[in-house]
Write an enzyme that holds these catalytic residues in place. Structure first.
Site, PDB file in Angstrom:
ATOM      1  N   ASP A 208       0.711  -1.162  -0.072  1.00 29.70           N
ATOM      2  CA  ASP A 208       0.041  -0.099   0.119  1.00 29.70           C
ATOM      3  C   ASP A 208       1.092   1.276  -0.037  1.00 29.70           C
ATOM      4  O   ASP A 208       2.152   1.063   0.308  1.00 29.70           O
ATOM      5  CB  ASP A 208      -0.981  -0.186   1.324  1.00 29.70           C
ATOM      6  CG  ASP A 208      -1.306   1.177   1.472  1.00 29.70           C
ATOM      7  OD1 ASP A 208      -2.218   1.931   0.560  1.00 29.70           O
ATOM      8  OD2 ASP A 208      -1.387   1.797   2.652  1.00 29.70           O
TER       9      ASP A 208
ATOM     10  N   ASP B 247      -0.159   5.044   0.775  1.00 31.54           N
ATOM     11  CA  ASP B 247      -0.489   6.109   2.014  1.00 31.54           C
ATOM     12  C   ASP B 247      -0.534   5.369   3.412  1.00 31.54           C
ATOM     13  O   ASP B 247      -1.286   4.703   3.777  1.00 31.54           O
ATOM     14  CB  ASP B 247      -1.742   6.786   1.559  1.00 31.54           C
ATOM     15  CG  ASP B 247      -1.809   7.577   0.531  1.00 31.54           C
ATOM     16  OD1 ASP B 247      -1.031   8.667   0.310  1.00 31.54           O
ATOM     17  OD2 ASP B 247      -2.441   7.265  -0.521  1.00 31.54           O
TER      18      ASP B 247
HETATM   19  C1  XBP Z   1      -5.468   6.112   1.172  1.00 35.35           C
HETATM   20  C2  XBP Z   1      -6.464   7.221   0.742  1.00 35.35           C
HETATM   21  C3  XBP Z   1      -6.168   8.223  -0.201  1.00 35.35           C
HETATM   22  C4  XBP Z   1      -5.271   9.327   0.019  1.00 35.35           C
HETATM   23  C5  XBP Z   1      -4.943  10.352  -0.645  1.00 35.35           C
HETATM   24  O1  XBP Z   1      -5.792   4.764   1.180  1.00 35.35           O
HETATM   25  O2  XBP Z   1      -7.613   6.981   1.319  1.00 35.35           O
HETATM   26  O3  XBP Z   1      -7.360   8.631  -0.340  1.00 35.35           O
HETATM   27  O4  XBP Z   1      -5.678  10.007   1.368  1.00 35.35           O
HETATM   28  O5  XBP Z   1      -5.335   9.786  -2.051  1.00 35.35           O
HETATM   29  P1  XBP Z   1      -5.119   3.455   1.076  1.00 35.35           P
HETATM   30  P2  XBP Z   1      -6.122  10.776  -3.101  1.00 35.35           P
HETATM   31  O6  XBP Z   1      -3.660   3.741   1.824  1.00 35.35           O
HETATM   32  O7  XBP Z   1      -5.964   2.596   1.959  1.00 35.35           O
HETATM   33  O8  XBP Z   1      -4.817   3.188  -0.238  1.00 35.35           O
HETATM   34  O9  XBP Z   1      -5.001  10.900  -4.482  1.00 35.35           O
HETATM   35  O10 XBP Z   1      -7.297  10.009  -3.409  1.00 35.35           O
HETATM   36  O11 XBP Z   1      -6.386  12.223  -2.536  1.00 35.35           O
HETATM   37 MG    MG Z   2      -2.913   3.330   3.594  1.00 32.64          MG
END
Ligand code: XBP
Ligand code: MG
Length: 232
Positions: A8, A10
């Site tokens: 993953d 973020d």
């Molecule tokens: C991460 C997210 C993303 C980030 C930013 O989820 O939910 O929305 O906040 O991304 P995960 P954007 O780590 O579970 O993949 O580019 O959509 O703003």
């Molecule tokens: Mg994440």
């Protein structure tokens, strides 16, 4: 047998969410939108994955000041948020979480394939890797499954199923690395064993379904079973 690690982005590869939150607040202020997302509020909003989905959810279910933003306006705010976020990434303000870079190189040495499965966009993945380790992620990862390639984001398993298809591997040959409940459930629904290291915004999530948990992804903190598989 372990054939691939699926990362993953973020919260797992880097602590990005605080920069996303600040970028949203900057755009709200520039756009004369009277919203300001505190850390406590953002923690709750993160239950909805994907920036555009999060904005829509906030306006529809949480905001007291509503602007009746249509999908084009949400897209415009989200795009501006990402421009601000990437400006900070390009300035070198973000760093990979401890252990991530070594894990990547050790896996490569041991012929374990690498993949990404993330709700964010390919653009954000590329700028993060370019700035944090000076490389195009496609030189490291065999496949990159992102939120802009699927209909349903996490906790739906679609992003992990896409990564598995692109790797041509079965779930039992892979391990997912995650930082949040939604990410864990997405991987588990794709039947992939999951190693969780809670990120700052997800410390209080429920990780009871995780196969492995670690404080950080450094060699000394990895569960012994995984350390033996990856750091042979
Ligand atoms: C991460 C997210 C993303 C980030 C930013 O989820 O939910 O929305 O906040 O991304 P995960 P954007 O780590 O579970 O993949 O580019 O959509 O703003
Ligand atoms: Mg994440």
């Amino acid at each position: 047998m372990l054939k691939a690690l699926i990362f993953d982005i973020d919260g797992t590869v880097a602590e990005t969410e605080e920069f996303h939150r600040r970028a949203y607040n900057r755009v709200f202020s520039d756009e004369r939108i009277s919203w300001n997302w505190s850390k406590d509020l953002y923690k709750k909003l993160l239950k909805v994955t994907g920036g555009r989905e999060r904005l829509k959810h906030y306006e529809e279910n949480v905001a007291t000041n509503k602007y009746n933003l249509n999908s084009d306006e949400i897209l415009r705010i989200h795009t501006k948020k990402n421009e601000q976020y990437n400006e900070w990434v390009n300035e070198g303000l973000l760093h990979l979480r401890p252990g991530i870079e070594t894990l990547i190189y050790k896996a490569q040495e041991n012929n374990i394939q690498l993949a990404i499965s993330t709700s964010t966009s390919l653009m954000n993945v590329k700028s993060l890797f370019k700035n944090c380790i000076g490389k195009d992620p496609y030189t490291i990862f065999k496949t990159i499954a992102t939120g802009d390639m699927v209909k349903k984001k996490k906790p739906d398993p679609e992003i992990y199923l896409l990564a598995l298809r692109q790797l041509s591997l079965s779930p039992t040959e892979c391990i997912a690395l995650e930082d949040s409940y939604n990410g864990l459930i997405s991987a588990k629904n794709a039947k992939i064993k999951t190693l969780c290291s809670p990120s700052l915004y997800h410390r209080d999530d429920n990780f009871s379904e995780a196969d492995f948990i670690c404080e950080e992804f450094t060699e000394d903190k990895l569960p012994i079973e995984l350390r033996q598989l990856i750091f042979k």
